[in-house]
Design a protein around this motif. Structure first.
Motif, PDB file in Angstrom:
ATOM      1  N   LEU A 112       0.821  -1.216   0.000  1.00 35.23           N
ATOM      2  CA  LEU A 112       0.000   0.000   0.000  1.00 35.23           C
ATOM      3  C   LEU A 112       0.855   1.266   0.000  1.00 35.23           C
ATOM      4  CD1 LEU A 112      -2.963   0.993   0.179  1.00 35.23           C
ATOM      5  CD2 LEU A 112      -2.772   0.841   2.678  1.00 35.23           C
ATOM      6  N   VAL A 113       2.085   1.151   0.501  1.00 37.54           N
ATOM      7  CA  VAL A 113       2.944   2.330   0.692  1.00 37.54           C
ATOM      8  C   VAL A 113       3.097   3.205  -0.553  1.00 37.54           C
ATOM      9  CG1 VAL A 113       5.326   3.053   1.152  1.00 37.54           C
ATOM     10  CG2 VAL A 113       4.207   1.411   2.671  1.00 37.54           C
ATOM     11  N   PRO A 114       3.386   2.649  -1.733  1.00 42.32           N
ATOM     12  CA  PRO A 114       3.597   3.532  -2.895  1.00 42.32           C
ATOM     13  C   PRO A 114       2.414   4.438  -3.221  1.00 42.32           C
ATOM     14  CG  PRO A 114       4.404   1.326  -3.370  1.00 42.32           C
ATOM     15  CD  PRO A 114       3.667   1.232  -2.072  1.00 42.32           C
ATOM     16  N   LEU A 115       1.197   4.016  -2.868  1.00 40.17           N
ATOM     17  CA  LEU A 115       0.017   4.819  -3.182  1.00 40.17           C
ATOM     18  C   LEU A 115      -0.203   5.965  -2.200  1.00 40.17           C
ATOM     19  CD1 LEU A 115      -2.679   2.236  -4.361  1.00 40.17           C
ATOM     20  CD2 LEU A 115      -1.052   3.552  -5.708  1.00 40.17           C
ATOM     21  N   VAL A 116       0.494   5.931  -1.065  1.00 47.49           N
ATOM     22  CA  VAL A 116       0.310   7.000  -0.072  1.00 47.49           C
ATOM     23  C   VAL A 116       1.597   7.766   0.192  1.00 47.49           C
ATOM     24  CG1 VAL A 116      -1.646   5.887   1.061  1.00 47.49           C
ATOM     25  CG2 VAL A 116       0.667   5.361   1.838  1.00 47.49           C
ATOM     26  N   ARG A 117       2.637   7.466  -0.555  1.00 42.62           N
ATOM     27  CA  ARG A 117       3.926   8.124  -0.313  1.00 42.62           C
ATOM     28  C   ARG A 117       3.841   9.636  -0.503  1.00 42.62           C
ATOM     29  NH1 ARG A 117       8.479   5.280   0.157  1.00 42.62           N
ATOM     30  NH2 ARG A 117       7.718   3.527  -1.088  1.00 42.62           N
ATOM     31  N   HIS A 118       2.897  10.094  -1.323  1.00 42.74           N
ATOM     32  CA  HIS A 118       2.753  11.532  -1.566  1.00 42.74           C
ATOM     33  C   HIS A 118       2.303  12.293  -0.322  1.00 42.74           C
ATOM     34  CE1 HIS A 118      -1.324   9.956  -2.051  1.00 42.74           C
ATOM     35  NE2 HIS A 118      -1.785  11.179  -1.903  1.00 42.74           N
TER      36      HIS A 118
END
Length: 214
Positions: free
Chosen positions: A19-25
């Motif tokens: 899930l991390v890449p989708l919330v890194r922003h």
């Protein structure tokens, strides 16, 4: 935002890492990650660690129908937050007295869980911050909606919901969220546990350990 990711997760740790890449922003000093106990906390732990953000919980309880506890008619949360699907309650023929009895029982359970998880420290201050709410999956959305409201009560100025799996169109239900991030939205959802190879129940002790509580 969503991704056509592989539809199965090894476990909640795997789901959190994916899930991390989708919330890194969202990474930044104003971010606080909030896991929904119990199953959402291992997922949230991986997200918080990757984003170098503080981790806390927002305690919620599903309100199940009296004769079908797995079917949610609503949810309650910390600070008196509540969501009730009145149309579904009426359709099922559930009386107001039955609803209040379920609410009373679940409020007692919620208060007990709050005491266990809050005994060693106060909730993190969300005033003026972004709250990233993380669960291991979203079914009806009732508990997540209550969690959004609870985060607002605690002072969050932006609320983002993130989940590894949820039904198509979930963003239309989560009207309390400013942004909804889902890794996988299957057309035929079934149940959250269907999308995990290991969906073992998480204990309060495991939640406390992930939060760094004694």
């Amino acid at each position: 935002m969503w991704s056509r990711a592989s539809p199965r997760f090894a476990d909640r740790t795997d789901a959190g890492r994916r899930l991390v890449p989708l919330v890194r922003h969202l990474r930044g000093p104003e971010l606080v990650v909030l896991g929904l106990p119990r199953g959402g906390v291992p997922v949230a732990f991986e997200v918080a660690r990757a984003l170098d953000a503080p981790l806390d919980v927002v305690v919620v309880r599903k309100l199940g129908f009296p004769f079908h506890a797995e079917l949610a008619m609503g949810a309650i949360g910390e600070g008196g937050s509540e969501v009730l699907d009145e149309a579904l309650v009426a359709f099922e023929g559930t009386t107001e007295q039955q609803v209040r009895e379920v609410e009373r029982r679940e409020r007692e359970a919620l208060d007990e869980r709050v005491r266990r998880l809050r005994s060693a420290r106060e909730p993190l201050d969300l005033t003026g911050r972004t709250a990233l709410l993380v669960d291991d999956g979203i079914a009806t959305g009732a508990t997540v909606r209550v969690a959004c409201r609870a985060a607002r009560v605690r002072g969050a100025i932006r609320v983002v919901v993130a989940s590894p799996v949820a039904p198509t169109g979930v963003a239309d239900v989560l009207i309390e969220a400013d942004e909804v991030v889902v890794l996988h939205m299957p057309l035929h959802f079934a149940a959250v546990g269907h999308w995990y190879r290991d969906f073992t129940a998480v204990s309060d002790r495991e939640v406390a350990a992930l939060l760094g509580l004694p």
